[in-house]
Structure formats: C-alpha cells, structure tokens
Design a protein around this motif. Sequence first.
Motif, PDB file in Angstrom:
ATOM      1  N   ARG A 126      17.632  66.120  19.438  1.00 46.66           N
ATOM      2  CA  ARG A 126      17.982  66.884  18.243  1.00 46.66           C
ATOM      3  C   ARG A 126      19.463  66.710  17.977  1.00 46.66           C
ATOM      4  O   ARG A 126      20.295  67.204  18.739  1.00 46.66           O
ATOM      5  CB  ARG A 126      17.681  68.370  18.449  1.00 46.66           C
TER       6      ARG A 126
ATOM      7  N   SER B 248      22.813  67.511  15.844  1.00 48.35           N
ATOM      8  CA  SER B 248      23.340  68.622  15.074  1.00 48.35           C
ATOM      9  C   SER B 248      24.449  68.081  14.175  1.00 48.35           C
ATOM     10  O   SER B 248      25.347  67.392  14.651  1.00 48.35           O
ATOM     11  CB  SER B 248      23.877  69.675  16.039  1.00 48.35           C
TER      12      SER B 248
ATOM     13  N   GLN C 185      24.852  73.907   8.708  1.00 46.48           N
ATOM     14  CA  GLN C 185      24.588  73.218   9.965  1.00 46.48           C
ATOM     15  C   GLN C 185      23.176  72.633   9.849  1.00 46.48           C
ATOM     16  O   GLN C 185      22.227  73.387   9.595  1.00 46.48           O
ATOM     17  CB  GLN C 185      24.682  74.211  11.130  1.00 46.48           C
TER      18      GLN C 185
ATOM     19  N   GLN D 181      20.012  69.730  11.270  1.00 50.25           N
ATOM     20  CA  GLN D 181      19.485  68.971  12.406  1.00 50.25           C
ATOM     21  C   GLN D 181      18.806  67.704  11.924  1.00 50.25           C
ATOM     22  O   GLN D 181      18.255  67.658  10.812  1.00 50.25           O
ATOM     23  CB  GLN D 181      18.443  69.788  13.171  1.00 50.25           C
TER      24      GLN D 181
ATOM     25  N   TRP E  87      16.002  65.154  13.905  1.00 53.08           N
ATOM     26  CA  TRP E  87      15.251  64.919  15.133  1.00 53.08           C
ATOM     27  C   TRP E  87      15.011  63.420  15.298  1.00 53.08           C
ATOM     28  O   TRP E  87      14.792  62.701  14.313  1.00 53.08           O
ATOM     29  CB  TRP E  87      13.912  65.652  15.085  1.00 53.08           C
TER      30      TRP E  87
END
Lengths: 138, 138, 138
Positions: free
Chosen positions: A3, A5, A122, A124, A126
């Motif tokens: 993941r 960020s 923020q 993510q 994957w």
Amino acid sequence: MERLSIRTNRSTELVDITGQVQEAVARLGGLDGVVYLFCPHTTAGLTLNENWDPDVQRDILLTMDGHIAPPDPRHRHGEGNSPAHIKATLVGADAAIFVEDGHLQLGRWQGVYLAEFDGPRQRQVWVKFLGEKRPIQP
Amino acid sequence: MERLSIRTNRSTELVDITGQVQEAVARLGGLDGVVYLFCPHTTAGLTLNENWDPDVQRDILLTMDGHIAPPDPRHRHGEGNSPAHIKATLVGADAAIFVEDGHLQLGRWQGVYLAEFDGPRQRQVWVKFLGEKRPIQP
Amino acid sequence: MERLSIRTNRSTELVDITGQVQEAVARLGGLDGVVYLFCPHTTAGLTLNENWDPDVQRDILLTMDGHIAPPDPRHRHGEGNSPAHIKATLVGADAAIFVEDGHLQLGRWQGVYLAEFDGPRQRQVWVKFLGEKRPIQP
C-alpha cells in the motif's frame, strides 16, 4: 499487496509515482510478470503519460477540469464534487505494467501518475505482482 | 514479452490489431489465461470497439478530436500535441483479454485497436501472457 | 471463466454488480490474487465509482450523455448509437480488482458498475481469476 501512501497538494494534480511503484515491485520480489496498480478512491485514478515536460500534465488537467468535466449546476450530488467522480471514471482505477528482470517496462517518455481530482488529500495506491518472483535469500 | 510493430498512416486513426494479438498469443504459447497489451507511448493508446462498420471508428475519432479534446490556445506544451496526450489518458495504455484453448475471447463485434492520436508514426504494442501455457513440443 | 448475465433497464445506466462479482470469485475458488472483469460489448463498459449516493451515478451519466459524447448530426454510423460506442471506449472494457482471503479488495466507497450506454439490453460480464485458489474439498 503493498500500500503506497501519497500526499496530494492541490485540488487537481498528476503526481508521478513511478519511483514508488518500482520500489514496491522490488519489495514484492517481482522478477518477470505483471505489476497491478489499484486506486481505492472514487475521486482519483491512475494514468500513464509523459514525464518530461510538466506542461503536458498541466494541459491534461486544464482540458479535463475546464472543458471535459466542468462544474455543472445540474449536478445533484451533495458533496459538490461530481466532476471529480466523472474524471475518475474516465481515467480509470487500475493499471497493469510489465516487469522484466525486476524492472518496470515503460516507454521512454512514460511515467505512472496518481490523478488527483478532489484534493488535497492523503491517497493510497495498492500494488500487487503476479509472475515469477526472486528466490528468497536464506 | 512480444513486441508488435504497427505503422500508422494518419494523424488520428484506430488500427485493428486483433489478428496480430492472436498471433502473438500463439507465439507465447498461451492456452488458458489472460493476455495483456501495453502501449509504451504517451500520444497513443489501446481500446476495444466495433470491428464491423468503419463508420464507428470514424465517429469515435470525430468526437474525440473535434469535441472532447480539441486544440486549445491555452495549451502550453511546446510540441503542440497536448490533445493527443489527453486522448491517450482517456483511452488508457493497457488492455487485458481472456484466452481459452489458445483463442482470444472477444465479443461478437469487438476488435482490438491501437488508437493513434499523433501520427503517422511507427508504434509498438507489447504483449504478455499469464496463465497455463501449451507444453513445448520435444 | 464465469459469465455473469445482467439485465439493464434504461438507455444509459450504471448497474452495481459488486455482489455478483464477489459471488463469482467464490465460485472460481479465488483466495489471493487478481480478479479480471471483461465486458464483451461495444456499447457498454466497466467502471468503478461511488456506491453510496445514487446522485453520483446520475451526475456521471448526465455529463457523459449530454456533454462529453452527445448525439452529433455528423455521425455516420447507421445504427445511430455512436455516442454509446464513444462512451464505451472512454470507460473501457476491462477492470482488475485484488482478492485477499477470498474477498474483493475495494475502497470504502467503491462499487463495480456495468456502464450501459445503449440499453435496455441483456448484457454479459466475463470473470476470470489468476492467483492462489482454495483447495478443492474432497
């Protein structure tokens, strides 16, 4: 699954994540196969485009924000960010890139971008790898 | 990984590469799995659409070139081909198609197209297969 | 490969197929890997977007149908559904979603949608899984 960020800084922005994706492939032990990227958001997406002249990214956003999916008083979604949802659907939430000898295979001018359409936030991304992996060192 | 070489002949054009992709799957020994296509360019992409009436391809380009991402005097990218970059981001650089018994699984009216947005040029499409492969003949 | 059958009810519509995809992953025995979705049609596609407020889906279609790819008298395709073909190319025919412990990995607000652009019709979505599968019960 890795993941990543990613911090975005503007309301709409293309953030080059090529280096982070390459590092994730290394951590996953990817040698020869396909790396998949997935964006688990509905107002951001993933795209590949030129990583040389930043004006390309600026022009893409200028046209997407102002011409292709501008604000529309007929939109009803209460959060007021329907243009961001539309742009996310247009660029898509996933990408697949080939890996050989542990290296991302990209064209000469290609970079991998998180496309932020409702920031700053923020976010993510994957990452998963399918294929032949590096043997684990004892 | 196979590398297909495709000659485009117009500034914008949808080139049917379905046959070349099927041949690449055969060379890669693909039997049952997924074939991935990747376009290593930033002013071209990949799309699936109707392979029967050529007017469909014409209408897609008419609308994409003239309405969705037309030239814009506010674009700053020095090469002047920002609309091509925008259209590449809209159609995407990759595609995944199922393979069964060695055959591409497509809908009745579907063909696989290289979408040229800044031609004419020599283009590549990269092809990789993941899944069960044909046993190698001794 | 699983074949989902989906009935659409309007000319353009986003149909949430998340539950059917999760069920197909279970039938395929998918445990840890990637599930692929493929739409074998040329006037429909696949997209991920918000599954909470139905106004998001409404606003996406409002802008795609009325602003991004509206009917155009210059279109020549005899069936008159060129806007549907254009929108299918914009959203794309495939999607890839991660699976862990047998569960689809989606963002908190994400659903998987069949994007109907020329309905109502009976549509299919094909599903394939690559990765580690559940051992078959004796």
